[in-house]
Structure formats: structure tokens, C-alpha cells
Enzyme design. Structure first.
Site, mmCIF file in Angstrom:
data_model
loop_
_atom_site.group_PDB
_atom_site.id
_atom_site.type_symbol
_atom_site.label_atom_id
_atom_site.label_comp_id
_atom_site.label_asym_id
_atom_site.label_seq_id
_atom_site.Cartn_x
_atom_site.Cartn_y
_atom_site.Cartn_z
ATOM 1 N N LYS A 1 27.256 20.016 61.227
ATOM 2 C CA LYS A 1 26.232 19.399 62.082
ATOM 3 C C LYS A 1 24.846 19.762 61.568
ATOM 4 C CE LYS A 1 29.390 19.390 65.933
ATOM 5 N NZ LYS A 1 29.951 20.097 67.077
ATOM 6 N N GLN B 1 29.233 24.185 71.570
ATOM 7 C CA GLN B 1 30.368 24.085 70.647
ATOM 8 C C GLN B 1 31.642 24.578 71.334
ATOM 9 O OE1 GLN B 1 30.299 22.674 67.487
ATOM 10 N NE2 GLN B 1 32.504 22.919 67.610
ATOM 11 N N ASP C 1 26.790 15.153 73.534
ATOM 12 C CA ASP C 1 28.246 15.102 73.379
ATOM 13 C C ASP C 1 28.859 14.221 74.463
ATOM 14 O OD1 ASP C 1 29.416 16.247 71.194
ATOM 15 O OD2 ASP C 1 29.577 18.259 72.060
#
Ligand code: NDP
Length: 278
Positions: free
Chosen positions: A49, A93, A116
Site C-alpha cells: 500500500k 490493517q 476500506d
């Protein structure tokens, strides 16, 4: 003969578009990535990322917490990021260490910065068809199908896996694109009978070589979301690639299929969030 859907190549093109748009709009987006503990797989994902952020001109702010971080610490920190005008997107994460309630923590992300797309508000908007941010893997699959001009409307799409991260959101997006959608899971009976009816088969199970030749209809489009290790420790998907390539019309590889598309969509979502926050 099947055609390979090259997610790596398509993802590069999408990232270039994101880069150009960021430059053209003079934006300065920042993506905050919260990492808790030392999960080795997470480290690889966070690095990917970070590299993608550098490529497109997004500032990557990695925020590391020790394995024993508390829910309160993380929630307080997310509140600070929510308030900060410098932060466009926030992601936590996963997986988080077991003592932490991931759902509770994710819910604290401001939906406008939830790149997300895991908050209840954004999930609800997704199912209502009123979303701006869609979950990255699911959206990456749709963009990959679009890139290869694969018709979705009217097709029977079978999704194997019903997780909140992949299975359900990809089913929602396929439904919105007018596919007839069947979702399968570990309690589905006669799975091969169902998967053999798929014009578009999407597997998000997490088991190597789970989908075999006999489970796939001739000419089906097959999308492999799985990221697994085979018996030799080599990266592989859910699809028995060699067998299924005999049957499929289009097929995604692992690595180089859905994975890079997921990262490209994260860049795109961060750009959308940055534009909305302007
Ligand atoms: P989960 O473990 O959350 O979900 C797996 C799903 O598979 C569950 O719904 C489960 O059913 C179903 N399942 C398990 N066994 C069977 C079976 N025998 N028959 C039918 N269904 C079964 O995984 P995720 O959705 O998070 O991830 C799936 C895979 O995708 C993993 O390999 C993961 O690493 C990968 N992944 C890849 C990404 C990418 O960018 N390429 C992004 C995210 C994930 P039930 O609900 O009944 O338990």
C-alpha cells in the site's frame, strides 16, 4: 482457450489515472494506515500500500501500535484522525490481535474517510446502491471484468464465500450490475452443482486448489480472490489453475490478478475521499 485477466497491468493503468487526477486537481491526499502488532502478512500488505501511495502521489501515514494496544487507545487515535483535516482516508490493517474487537474499532472511522468501506453506514449504502466508496477487493473485481468487456447484466454469478470483506460486497455489486447472484458458503449443499451453473464464478474461500475442473462450466469467467500457500509454500489462489484453465473463457492468476486491483481501488477510494473532503 482462456484469456488471462491481467490484474497487475490493469491496476497500473488505474493508478496512473489516479495519479493524473490528483495532479490535475492539485490535491494532497493522505492515507493513514493503522497497524497493530507484528503480523508478517500484514507487513507485506502495508508495504504494498505504501509503494502504491508513493506511485500515485498519496502521502502514506503508517501508525504502528504494539501487540498489546487497547481498544481505547486505538479508538482515541481514530478519533484524532477523523478530526484531522490533513487525513483523507483511514484504514485499520486486519487481522487485529484477538483481544481487540475489530468491528467496534472499525465503526469509529468517519464513514467519509472509511476507504476500506467496512463501517455499517458504508455497508448499508452499498446494499442500497447509494455508495461512493465501495470495498476495494469487490470493486477491483468489477473494474477488472469491465476492463475485459465482460457482460455482467443477466449473467448468473456464483460467489463462493460470504465474508463481509469480500463475498457479501462483491455479491452486492454484481447484483447492482444486474447479475443473478447466488452466494455459497461452508454449509452450501452440493456446491459443485451450484458452481457449475455459473457464467461468472468468484471464489473467496481461502483454500488452495478448492475449485477444480469439474466445478466449472465450459466457457465460464473465473475470478480467484484467494491468497493461499500451496504444499511447497508457493503463493496460490483457490482455483486449481491448470485444470480450470481448460474450461474457463477468462481467468485471473494468483499472484497478479485480484490482489493488485485491490490496492489500486484503495488508491482510487483515497482520491474520492480527498475530493469529498475539499
Ligand atoms: P473468510 O475466511 O472470512 O471467508 C471464507 C468464506 O469461505 C466463508 O464465507 C466460508 O463459509 C467459505 N467457505 C469455507 N469453506 C468452504 C467450503 N468448503 N465450501 C464453501 N464455502 C466455504 O475469508 P475472506 O473472505 O477474508 O478471504 C477469502 C480469501 O481471499 C482468503 O484467501 C484471503 O486471503 C483472500 N483475500 C484476498 C484479497 C485480495 O486482494 N486478493 C483481499 C481479501 C481476502 P462460512 O461463512 O460458512 O464459514
Amino acid at each position: 482457450m482462456y484469456e488471462l485477466m491481467n490484474g497487475k497491468e490493469v491496476a497500473e493503468k488505474i493508478k496512473l489515472q489516479v495519479k493524473d487526477e490528483i495532479a490535475a486537481l492539485g490535491l494532497d491526499p493522505t492515507l493513514a494506515v493503522i497497524v497493530v502488532g507484528n503480523d508478517p502478512a500484514s507487513k507485506i500488505y502495508v508495504n504494498n500500500k505504501k509503494k502504491a501511495c508513493e506511485q500515485v502521489g498519496i502521502e502514506s501515514l503508517e501508525c504502528y501500535f504494539k501487540e498489546d494496544a487497547t481498544e481505547a487507545e486505538l479508538i482515541n487515535f481514530i478519533d484524532e484522525l477523523n478530526e484531522s483535516p490533513c487525513v483523507s482516508g483511514i484504514l485499520v490493517q486486519l487481522p487485529l490481535p484477538e483481544h481487540l474487537n475489530a468491528k467496534k474499532i472499525l465503526e469509529h472511522i468517519d464513514p467519509a474517510k472509511d476507504v476500506d468501506c467496512f463501517t455499517s453506514i458504508n455497508t448499508g449504502k452499498l446494499w442500497l446502491g447509494e455508495y461512493e466508496l465501495a470495498p476495494c477487493t469487490a470493486m477491483g473485481i468489477i473494474e477488472l471484468l469491465d476492463y475485459y468487456n465482460i457482460d455482467i447484466a443477466g449473467k448468473h454469478c456464483v460467489v463462493v464465500g460470504r465474508s463481509n470483506i469480500v463475498g457479501k460486497p462483491v455479491a452486492a455489486l454484481m447484483l447492482e450490475r444486474n447479475a443473478t447472484v447466488t452466494i455459497c458458503h461452508s454449509k452450501t449443499q452440493n456446491l459443485s452443482d451450484v458452481t457449475r451453473k455459473a457464467d461468472i464464478l468468484i471464489s473467496a474461500v481461502g483454500k488452495p486448489k478448492f475449485i477444480t475442473w469439474g466445478m466449472v462450466k465450459d466457457g465460464a469467467v473465473v475470478v480467484d480472490v484467494g491468497i493461499n500457500r500451496d504444499e511447497d509454500g508457493k503463493l496460490c489462489g483457490d482455483i486449481d489453475f491448470k485444470g480450470v484453465s481448460d474450461r474457463a473463457s477468462y481467468l485471473t492468476p494468483v499472484p497478479g490478478g485480484v490482489g493488485p486491483m485491490t490496492v489500486a481501488m484503495l488508491m482510487k477510494n483515497t482520491l474520492i475521499a480527498a475530493k469529498n473532503l475539499q
